[in-house]
Design an enzyme around this catalytic site. Structure first.
Site, PDB file in Angstrom:
ATOM      1  N   GLU A 124       8.676  51.858 -27.796  1.00 12.36           N
ATOM      2  CA  GLU A 124       7.248  51.647 -28.061  1.00 12.36           C
ATOM      3  C   GLU A 124       6.467  52.944 -27.871  1.00 12.36           C
ATOM      4  OE1 GLU A 124       6.469  49.059 -29.944  1.00 12.36           O
ATOM      5  OE2 GLU A 124       7.011  47.591 -28.424  1.00 12.36           O
ATOM      6  N   HIS A 125       5.575  53.210 -28.821  1.00 13.57           N
ATOM      7  CA  HIS A 125       4.756  54.435 -28.819  1.00 13.57           C
ATOM      8  C   HIS A 125       5.619  55.687 -28.941  1.00 13.57           C
ATOM      9  CE1 HIS A 125       0.854  52.547 -28.213  1.00 13.57           C
ATOM     10  NE2 HIS A 125       1.505  51.663 -27.477  1.00 13.57           N
TER      11      HIS A 125
ATOM     12  N   GLU B  42      -3.282  52.552 -43.595  1.00 18.32           N
ATOM     13  CA  GLU B  42      -3.706  52.185 -42.237  1.00 18.32           C
ATOM     14  C   GLU B  42      -4.446  53.334 -41.544  1.00 18.32           C
ATOM     15  OE1 GLU B  42      -1.013  49.597 -40.592  1.00 18.32           O
ATOM     16  OE2 GLU B  42      -1.687  49.829 -38.541  1.00 18.32           O
TER      17      GLU B  42
ATOM     18  N   ASP C 293       7.043  56.240 -32.166  1.00 21.72           N
ATOM     19  CA  ASP C 293       7.111  56.604 -33.599  1.00 21.72           C
ATOM     20  C   ASP C 293       6.254  57.817 -33.923  1.00 21.72           C
ATOM     21  OD1 ASP C 293       4.736  55.086 -33.368  1.00 21.72           O
ATOM     22  OD2 ASP C 293       5.053  53.980 -35.230  1.00 21.72           O
TER      23      ASP C 293
ATOM     24  N   ASP D 218       6.123  50.055 -38.053  1.00 22.87           N
ATOM     25  CA  ASP D 218       5.947  48.714 -38.610  1.00 22.87           C
ATOM     26  C   ASP D 218       6.302  48.658 -40.093  1.00 22.87           C
ATOM     27  OD1 ASP D 218       4.918  48.491 -36.099  1.00 22.87           O
ATOM     28  OD2 ASP D 218       2.827  48.453 -36.742  1.00 22.87           O
TER      29      ASP D 218
ATOM     30  N   SER E  44      -1.519  40.591 -33.117  1.00 26.46           N
ATOM     31  CA  SER E  44      -0.600  39.903 -32.209  1.00 26.46           C
ATOM     32  C   SER E  44       0.545  40.783 -31.733  1.00 26.46           C
ATOM     33  CB  SER E  44      -0.004  38.695 -32.926  1.00 26.46           C
ATOM     34  OG  SER E  44       0.762  39.149 -34.025  1.00 26.46           O
TER      35      SER E  44
ATOM     36  N   LEU F 154       2.795  41.733 -33.751  1.00 28.75           N
ATOM     37  CA  LEU F 154       3.915  41.396 -34.637  1.00 28.75           C
ATOM     38  C   LEU F 154       3.729  42.051 -36.009  1.00 28.75           C
ATOM     39  CD1 LEU F 154       4.224  37.628 -33.687  1.00 28.75           C
ATOM     40  CD2 LEU F 154       5.808  39.445 -33.064  1.00 28.75           C
ATOM     41  N   SER F 155       2.767  42.944 -36.052  1.00 27.97           N
ATOM     42  CA  SER F 155       2.613  43.801 -37.221  1.00 27.97           C
ATOM     43  C   SER F 155       2.122  43.102 -38.478  1.00 27.97           C
ATOM     44  CB  SER F 155       3.951  44.495 -37.486  1.00 27.97           C
ATOM     45  OG  SER F 155       3.770  45.464 -38.429  1.00 27.97           O
TER      46      SER F 155
HETATM   47  C1  GLA Z   1       1.656  49.644 -33.348  1.00 30.51           C
HETATM   48  C2  GLA Z   1       1.688  50.732 -34.405  1.00 30.51           C
HETATM   49  C3  GLA Z   1       3.068  51.390 -34.502  1.00 30.51           C
HETATM   50  C4  GLA Z   1       3.599  51.802 -33.140  1.00 30.51           C
HETATM   51  C5  GLA Z   1       3.425  50.671 -32.124  1.00 30.51           C
HETATM   52  C6  GLA Z   1       3.771  51.108 -30.727  1.00 30.51           C
HETATM   53  O1  GLA Z   1       2.457  48.576 -33.735  1.00 30.51           O
HETATM   54  O2  GLA Z   1       1.335  50.210 -35.656  1.00 30.51           O
HETATM   55  O3  GLA Z   1       3.014  52.486 -35.391  1.00 30.51           O
HETATM   56  O4  GLA Z   1       2.990  52.982 -32.702  1.00 30.51           O
HETATM   57  O5  GLA Z   1       2.101  50.161 -32.107  1.00 30.51           O
HETATM   58  O6  GLA Z   1       5.117  51.337 -30.619  1.00 30.51           O
END
Ligand code: GLA
Length: 344
Positions: free
Chosen positions: A18-19, A143, A21, A155, A105, A107-108
């Site tokens: 997480e965080h 985005e 990318d 995502d 949420s 979940l993208s």
């Molecule tokens: C969100 C962003 C992703 C990523 C995550 C954290 O989902 O859209 O690009 O940075 O947070 O891992």
């Protein structure tokens, strides 16, 4: 009556990473079965007419001049603007959007929307579709530059490269995507809603974290935190040292999780999920009291691992449950599903 083109793009669960990318790091997500469907038919008037069915809201704009706005309307306008900027020859269209991923949420839902919009617009226009990595970059620009959330590629790649029964290891430096078998045996992965919703656009914690990572890189004189050592990172001022520590150790946890999955060591995967959560809470500071309560609920139900997912500040929490555990009633089981596709 014109034939409708239909495209579907899934949301994603990020198992770990997480965080990372936007720091050229590593992640291990998978596409889920919930997602966004966009139906498209030619409008014949050079304009785009959008019906966001779940919101009961509409928008109309010129194909040649989408114009920048805020909120959900930025997505279709951005998709048209960015596709046209790549030279795609689009036709005016009538678009209908429906979805099953809750917004904000973790979940993208955003990437699912961008990807489904782009695929449907290209299909209805009979335009040449770029390769999937290029499409992920286009969606990410929607985005970043139209919606205003400075998110990375996690995502969009997860939505576009999803496969049944498999997660994927993404290296955000090389953009190599490698399928990873997700054999859970008797274990189950579930998500549980914290009840809190987030937005990542504008002056939010997400964009702030991203700026902090950029600042850390500048001070460390590295291109990205992928090139930073833990030793050097610890000498950074607060809170940058903790932010960098999270990113560096999270990359290591992705590698360790990939190895544990290959060995079928689900107990170890559970431990790594817990370590990831602790790091996101204490070093990256993206958790909230509601998220902490949700993590506790999952652990009390017997989860051997539970962690906040996605950008943070609310959303769904991921839990790994052994066969002996009974998931909370409102938990939803998740498993890897196929990636984004044109249905017709
Ligand atoms: C969100 C962003 C992703 C990523 C995550 C954290 O989902 O859209 O690009 O940075 O947070 O891992």
């Amino acid at each position: 009556m014109a034939e409708w083109a239909i495209a579907f793009a899934p949301g994603r669960v990020n198992l770990i990473g997480e965080h990372t990318d936007y720091n050229q790091g590593l992640a291990l997500p998978f596409a889920i079965s919930d997602g966004v469907t966009v139906r498209a038919a030619p409008s014949g008037d050079g304009r785009v007419h959008v019906n966001a069915c779940d919101l009961d809201a509409h928008d109309t704009f010129d194909l040649a001049d989408p114009g920048k706005v805020s909120g959900w309307r930025a997505f279709p306008r951005g998709a048209v603007g960015e596709l046209r900027a790549t030279g795609a020859s689009l036709t005016g269209a009538r678009l209908e959007i429906t979805g099953t991923v809750p917004r904000g949420s973790g979940l993208s839902s955003s990437a699912a929307l961008e990807v489904a919009l782009c695929l449907a617009l290209l299909e209805v226009s009979h335009a040449h579709a770029p390769d999937r990595l290029e499409l992920a970059r286009i969606c990410s620009r929607v985005e970043n530059d139209w919606v205003g959330a400075r998110t990375g590629l996690l995502d969009q790649i997860a939505s576009l490269f999803g496969e049944a029964d498999r997660a994927m290891r993404i290296d955000f430096r090389s953009l190599e995507v490698v399928p990873v078998a997700l054999e859970l045996g008797d274990f189950r992965l579930v998500t549980l809603d914290s009840g809190e919703r987030h937005a990542h656009a504008g002056e939010t914690g997400y964009n702030q974290r991203r700026a902090e990572c950029a600042e850390a890189c500048e001070l460390l004189e590295v291109e990205s935190l992928r090139d930073a050592t833990l030793e050097a990172a610890e000498r950074l001022p607060a809170p940058l040292a903790a932010r960098a520590r999270h990113v560096i150790t999270e990359n290591e946890r992705v590698e360790a999780t990939t190895a544990a999955l290959a060995e079928g060591d689900l107990e170890r995967v559970g431990e790594l999920l817990n370590e990831s959560h602790a790091s996101l809470r204490d070093c990256y500071e993206v958790s909230t009291p509601a998220v902490e309560r949700t993590v506790r609920r999952l652990r009390e139900a017997g989860a051997i691992g539970a962690r906040i997912m996605g950008g943070g500040f609310g959303g769904h929490v991921l839990g790994l449950l052994p066969a002996s555990a009974t998931a909370p009633e409102d938990a939803i089981e998740v498993r890897p599903g196929a990636g984004a596709r044109v249905i017709r």
